[in-house]
Design a protein around this motif. Structure first.
Motif, PDB file in Angstrom:
ATOM      1  N   THR A  39      41.671  45.046  38.506  1.00 41.60           N
ATOM      2  CA  THR A  39      40.726  43.999  38.132  1.00 41.60           C
ATOM      3  C   THR A  39      41.266  42.618  38.497  1.00 41.60           C
ATOM      4  O   THR A  39      40.498  41.734  38.879  1.00 41.60           O
ATOM      5  CB  THR A  39      40.383  44.040  36.633  1.00 41.60           C
ATOM      6  OG1 THR A  39      41.577  43.891  35.863  1.00 41.60           O
ATOM      7  CG2 THR A  39      39.673  45.320  36.277  1.00 41.60           C
ATOM      8  N   GLU A  43      39.303  40.076  40.864  1.00 45.14           N
ATOM      9  CA  GLU A  43      39.015  38.717  40.411  1.00 45.14           C
ATOM     10  C   GLU A  43      39.545  37.681  41.401  1.00 45.14           C
ATOM     11  O   GLU A  43      38.892  36.664  41.650  1.00 45.14           O
ATOM     12  CB  GLU A  43      39.617  38.494  39.026  1.00 45.14           C
ATOM     13  CG  GLU A  43      38.933  39.304  37.951  1.00 45.14           C
ATOM     14  CD  GLU A  43      39.777  39.477  36.708  1.00 45.14           C
ATOM     15  OE1 GLU A  43      40.783  38.745  36.549  1.00 45.14           O
ATOM     16  OE2 GLU A  43      39.440  40.336  35.884  1.00 45.14           O
ATOM     17  N   SER A  59      34.004  35.329  39.166  1.00 45.77           N
ATOM     18  CA  SER A  59      35.286  35.924  38.791  1.00 45.77           C
ATOM     19  C   SER A  59      35.689  35.534  37.370  1.00 45.77           C
ATOM     20  O   SER A  59      36.424  36.275  36.715  1.00 45.77           O
ATOM     21  CB  SER A  59      36.379  35.533  39.778  1.00 45.77           C
ATOM     22  OG  SER A  59      36.626  34.156  39.727  1.00 45.77           O
ATOM     23  N   LEU A  62      33.856  38.025  35.245  1.00 46.74           N
ATOM     24  CA  LEU A  62      34.508  39.319  35.416  1.00 46.74           C
ATOM     25  C   LEU A  62      35.833  39.361  34.670  1.00 46.74           C
ATOM     26  O   LEU A  62      36.174  40.380  34.050  1.00 46.74           O
ATOM     27  CB  LEU A  62      34.730  39.613  36.907  1.00 46.74           C
ATOM     28  CG  LEU A  62      35.420  40.925  37.223  1.00 46.74           C
ATOM     29  CD1 LEU A  62      34.558  42.099  36.766  1.00 46.74           C
ATOM     30  CD2 LEU A  62      35.716  41.026  38.703  1.00 46.74           C
ATOM     31  N   ALA A  63      36.586  38.271  34.707  1.00 47.77           N
ATOM     32  CA  ALA A  63      37.875  38.221  34.004  1.00 47.77           C
ATOM     33  C   ALA A  63      37.684  38.413  32.502  1.00 47.77           C
ATOM     34  O   ALA A  63      38.407  39.189  31.868  1.00 47.77           O
ATOM     35  CB  ALA A  63      38.590  36.906  34.285  1.00 47.77           C
ATOM     36  N   TRP A  91      48.422  41.787  34.859  1.00 47.52           N
ATOM     37  CA  TRP A  91      47.399  40.795  35.202  1.00 47.52           C
ATOM     38  C   TRP A  91      48.015  39.411  35.297  1.00 47.52           C
ATOM     39  O   TRP A  91      47.784  38.683  36.253  1.00 47.52           O
ATOM     40  CB  TRP A  91      46.285  40.833  34.159  1.00 47.52           C
ATOM     41  CG  TRP A  91      45.097  40.008  34.511  1.00 47.52           C
ATOM     42  CD1 TRP A  91      44.020  40.396  35.243  1.00 47.52           C
ATOM     43  CD2 TRP A  91      44.861  38.640  34.154  1.00 47.52           C
ATOM     44  NE1 TRP A  91      43.129  39.357  35.365  1.00 47.52           N
ATOM     45  CE2 TRP A  91      43.618  38.270  34.705  1.00 47.52           C
ATOM     46  CE3 TRP A  91      45.571  37.704  33.428  1.00 47.52           C
ATOM     47  CZ2 TRP A  91      43.084  37.002  34.543  1.00 47.52           C
ATOM     48  CZ3 TRP A  91      45.042  36.440  33.270  1.00 47.52           C
ATOM     49  CH2 TRP A  91      43.812  36.096  33.819  1.00 47.52           C
ATOM     50  N   MET A 119      39.352  30.990  35.831  1.00 48.00           N
ATOM     51  CA  MET A 119      39.578  32.424  35.694  1.00 48.00           C
ATOM     52  C   MET A 119      40.894  32.701  34.981  1.00 48.00           C
ATOM     53  O   MET A 119      40.960  33.547  34.083  1.00 48.00           O
ATOM     54  CB  MET A 119      39.575  33.080  37.069  1.00 48.00           C
ATOM     55  CG  MET A 119      39.880  34.558  37.048  1.00 48.00           C
ATOM     56  SD  MET A 119      40.079  35.241  38.693  1.00 48.00           S
ATOM     57  CE  MET A 119      41.522  34.373  39.268  1.00 48.00           C
ATOM     58  N   GLY A 123      40.801  34.362  31.374  1.00 50.54           N
ATOM     59  CA  GLY A 123      41.429  35.676  31.262  1.00 50.54           C
ATOM     60  C   GLY A 123      42.592  35.678  30.287  1.00 50.54           C
ATOM     61  O   GLY A 123      42.741  36.604  29.482  1.00 50.54           O
TER      62      GLY A 123
END
Length: 144
Positions: A39, A43, A59, A62-63, A91, A119, A123
């Motif tokens: 992932t 991203e 992104s 998505l994060a 990550w 992001m 995240g």
């Protein structure tokens, strides 16, 4: 139709064997670590997506979504509160490597890319909130 159990089939009782449970937890941990890397790569690839010449923050979404799912899945499969670190560490490492310029001058996350910076912040905050939630959640009580 008989309600009586056959004599040659032993009755199933109790939890799965300890070795099987440990194996499933380890496999779940490995899946979460690999998913954290995948992932993160996805991203990073989507951090430069543009529509009409403008950066789009896909992104970032998505994060946040992926990190929530990964944190939940890690806790459910491993069964420990510290399991949120399994997807978070690779990550974070991937994001740190992406932000460093190579000797050739290549850079995956530039400082002028607001999507990449957002992001990383989103995240990281998602992993922090999910970890904090795991710490604050009281342990399950056994009824009996």
């Amino acid at each position: 139709m008989s309600v009586v159990q056959d004599e040659d089939t032993p009755p199933r009782a109790g939890p799965p064997p300890r070795v099987l449970d440990l194996g499933l937890r380890v496999a779940g941990g490995v899946v979460v670590v690999v998913a954290g890397v995948l992932t993160g790569v996805l991203e990073l690839l989507l951090a430069t997506v543009r529509v009409g010449g403008q950066l789009v923050g896909v992104s970032v979404l998505l994060a946040v979504g992926a990190n929530i799912v990964l944190s939940w899945f890690a806790h459910e499969t491993v069964g420990r509160r510290w399991a949120v670190a399994l997807p978070a560490v690779p990550w974070f490492a991937l994001m740190a490597v992406a932000a460093v310029r190579t000797s050739e001058g290549d850079l995956l996350l530039a400082g002028d890319n607001w999507v990449g910076l957002a992001m990383i912040v989103a995240g990281a905050m998602t992993f922090a909130v999910m970890g904090f939630r795991q710490i604050l959640t009281p342990p399950p009580t056994l009824l009996g």
